[in-house]
Design an enzyme around this catalytic site. Structure first.
Site, PDB file in Angstrom:
ATOM      1  CB  SER A 135      19.130  43.102  32.245  1.00 41.78           C
ATOM      2  OG  SER A 135      19.172  41.931  33.021  1.00 41.78           O
ATOM      3  CE  LYS A 161      22.534  41.553  33.584  1.00 39.06           C
ATOM      4  NZ  LYS A 161      22.950  42.492  34.665  1.00 39.06           N
ATOM      5  CE  LYS A 163      19.655  39.221  35.505  1.00 43.52           C
ATOM      6  NZ  LYS A 163      20.580  39.612  36.567  1.00 43.52           N
ATOM      7  CG  ASP A 188      23.969  38.953  35.936  1.00 37.90           C
ATOM      8  OD1 ASP A 188      24.701  38.302  36.709  1.00 37.90           O
ATOM      9  OD2 ASP A 188      23.306  39.948  36.304  1.00 37.90           O
ATOM     10  CD  GLU A 213      26.104  41.499  35.875  1.00 40.52           C
ATOM     11  OE1 GLU A 213      25.738  41.623  34.678  1.00 40.52           O
ATOM     12  OE2 GLU A 213      25.548  42.099  36.802  1.00 40.52           O
ATOM     13  CG  ASP A 238      25.695  42.856  40.290  1.00 39.55           C
ATOM     14  OD1 ASP A 238      25.656  43.617  41.264  1.00 39.55           O
ATOM     15  OD2 ASP A 238      24.650  42.540  39.672  1.00 39.55           O
ATOM     16  CE  LYS A 262      22.919  45.513  39.709  1.00 39.31           C
ATOM     17  NZ  LYS A 262      22.345  44.233  40.179  1.00 39.31           N
ATOM     18  N   GLY A 290      21.431  47.780  37.067  1.00 43.36           N
ATOM     19  CA  GLY A 290      20.065  48.226  37.371  1.00 43.36           C
ATOM     20  C   GLY A 290      19.427  47.315  38.387  1.00 43.36           C
TER      21      GLY A 290
HETATM   22  O1  OSB Z   1      22.061  41.079  38.725  1.00 47.51           O
HETATM   23  O2  OSB Z   1      22.057  42.803  37.559  1.00 47.51           O
HETATM   24  C1  OSB Z   1      21.448  42.044  38.283  1.00 47.51           C
HETATM   25  C2  OSB Z   1      17.775  43.061  38.598  1.00 47.51           C
HETATM   26  C3  OSB Z   1      17.557  42.815  39.937  1.00 47.51           C
HETATM   27  C4  OSB Z   1      18.570  42.298  40.699  1.00 47.51           C
HETATM   28  C5  OSB Z   1      19.816  42.006  40.124  1.00 47.51           C
HETATM   29  C6  OSB Z   1      20.043  42.281  38.783  1.00 47.51           C
HETATM   30  C7  OSB Z   1      19.001  42.782  38.003  1.00 47.51           C
HETATM   31  C8  OSB Z   1      19.098  43.021  36.564  1.00 47.51           C
HETATM   32  C9  OSB Z   1      18.097  43.987  35.977  1.00 47.51           C
HETATM   33  O3  OSB Z   1      19.861  42.444  35.833  1.00 47.51           O
HETATM   34  C10 OSB Z   1      18.707  45.217  35.415  1.00 47.51           C
HETATM   35  C11 OSB Z   1      17.666  46.285  35.145  1.00 47.51           C
HETATM   36  O4  OSB Z   1      17.313  47.051  36.074  1.00 47.51           O
HETATM   37  O5  OSB Z   1      17.200  46.357  34.012  1.00 47.51           O
HETATM   38 MG    MG Z   2      24.025  41.285  37.995  1.00 45.51          MG
END
Ligand code: OSB
Ligand code: MG
Length: 368
Positions: A135, A161, A163, A188, A213, A238, A262, A290
């Protein structure tokens, strides 16, 4: 098992690079490590509630309060035959899923160790390696993003992925897609859009994304159903999914076709398994999200992601993608084929390095 002692540690670990999402920039991870001792075994769990209530209302401080004043007293000195039995004792606490999960994870580890079996086996895992993705936070420009994608692909990651946020979306997606026409790519939004943005979201349909996402409200299920009808790309939820009931509502309403599990967000591994099983029965794929966990939380994530319906690569990356040094040995690594080994030793299957844990601890409390 008699729960003899519980220890909480508020830890703070510096990230190798800042992580930017639509809700903010993180430079350090502040989580709670839960240690449970009973019948000669030690169980470990990680509550990944963050320093700030931007992803979820829970924070490190609220989770500490709920654990210290309600969850730990409900199990301390009790004889507990299974994790399910502990869940009955903690069920009076409404919400605060991440706090509950921190304790639940430690109990799963302790019970698995007491039986001499790996956490993956205890959870019903079905594979010895999992396929992983990465991510990537919002980058300063599409060019910088393309370079980051390139280096993660070179390390073996099988899915990217990125953001996104309004105004920092299509140009970034298009740039990555142009250079890498065939990779598994998903985005995401962390709730940064509204139904008024349907045109911008529909434009993403042209880029063969695996999924979008959490485009809309962090607690919304209804508007996502309206949006999904307007999009070809599957929506994945999520933030909105806190329970089996939420997952059922979202699938029945058509709010999403895929769910990011998660375990901390849904209160633990037991609820995660129920969501996993529901999705399997309905033909909806799941993948493991994650929360930038240390090796303690990551070990649990890897074990859960070994269940059969985790058919899409997860946000479970190598320890070094997050931290210069993890607090467990061996650290988590990604092989050149983009897979990660599922630990086979009892419980979480990795060793907590006490000296490293001590160095990242900013607050500690013992309950005996
Ligand atoms: O939205 O998936 C998410 C990290 C912190 C809070 C929300 C998210 C995330 C990530 C990181 O996308 C995923 C990772 O742990 O590598
Ligand atoms: Mg997410």
């Amino acid at each position: 098992m008699r729960i003899e002692r519980v220890e909480l540690r508020h830890i703070k670990m510096h990230l190798v690079a800042p992580f930017e999402t639509s809700f903010g920039v993180e430079t350090d991870e502040e989580h709670i490590i839960v240690r449970v001792d009973g019948d000669g075994v030690t169980g470990w769990g990680e509550c990944p509630a963050g320093a700030e209530p931007f992803y979820s209302y829970e924070t490190t401080q609220t989770a500490w309060h709920i654990l210290r004043d309600f969850l730990i007293p409900s199990v301390l000195h009790q004889h507990i035959a299974s994790v399910d039995e502990a869940a009955v004792l903690t069920a009076r606490v409404r919400g605060h899923n991440m706090a509950k999960a921190g304790l639940e994870f430690a109990l799963w580890d302790a019970f698995a160790k007491a039986r001499g079996e790996s956490l993956a086996k205890a959870l019903g895992g079905a594979r010895d390696r999992i396929v992983v993705g990465v991510s990537i936070g919002i980058q300063p420009s599409p060019d910088v993003l393309v370079k980051r994608v390139e280096s993660y692909l070179a390390e073996g990651y099988q899915r990217i992925k990125i953001k996104i946020a309004p105004g920092r979306d299509l140009a970034f997606i298009a740039a990555v897609r142009q250079v890498f026409p065939d990779i598994l790519l998903q985005v995401d939004a962390n709730s940064a859009y509204t139904l008024a943005d349907v045109a911008a979201l529909r434009a993403m349909d042209d880029y063969r994304l695996l999924l979008i996402e959490q485009p809309l409200g962090y607690d919304d299920i209804f508007d996502h159903a309206k949006l999904q009808r307007e999009l070809k790309t599957p929506i994945c939820l999520d933030e909105s999914i806190h329970s089996l009931a939420d997952a059922r509502a979202a699938l029945e309403l058509g709010s999403c076709r895929i769910i990011n599990i998660k375990p901390a967000r849904v209160g633990g591994f037991a609820e995660s398994k129920r969501i996993h099983d529901l999705c399997a029965a309905r033909g909806a794929p799941v993948w493991h999200g994650g929360m930038l966990e240390s090796g303690i939380g990551r070990a649990g994530n890897v074990a859960l992601a070994s269940l059969p319906n985790f058919t899409l690569p997860g946000d479970i990356s190598a320890s070094k993608r997050y931290f210069v040094q993890d607090i467990v040995e061996p650290e988590f690594q990604v092989a050149a084929d983009g897979t990660m080994a599922v630990p086979t030793q009892p419980g979480i299957g990795v060793q907590v390095m006490q000296d490293r844990l001590e160095r990242v601890t900013v607050r500690r409390e013992e309950f005996v």
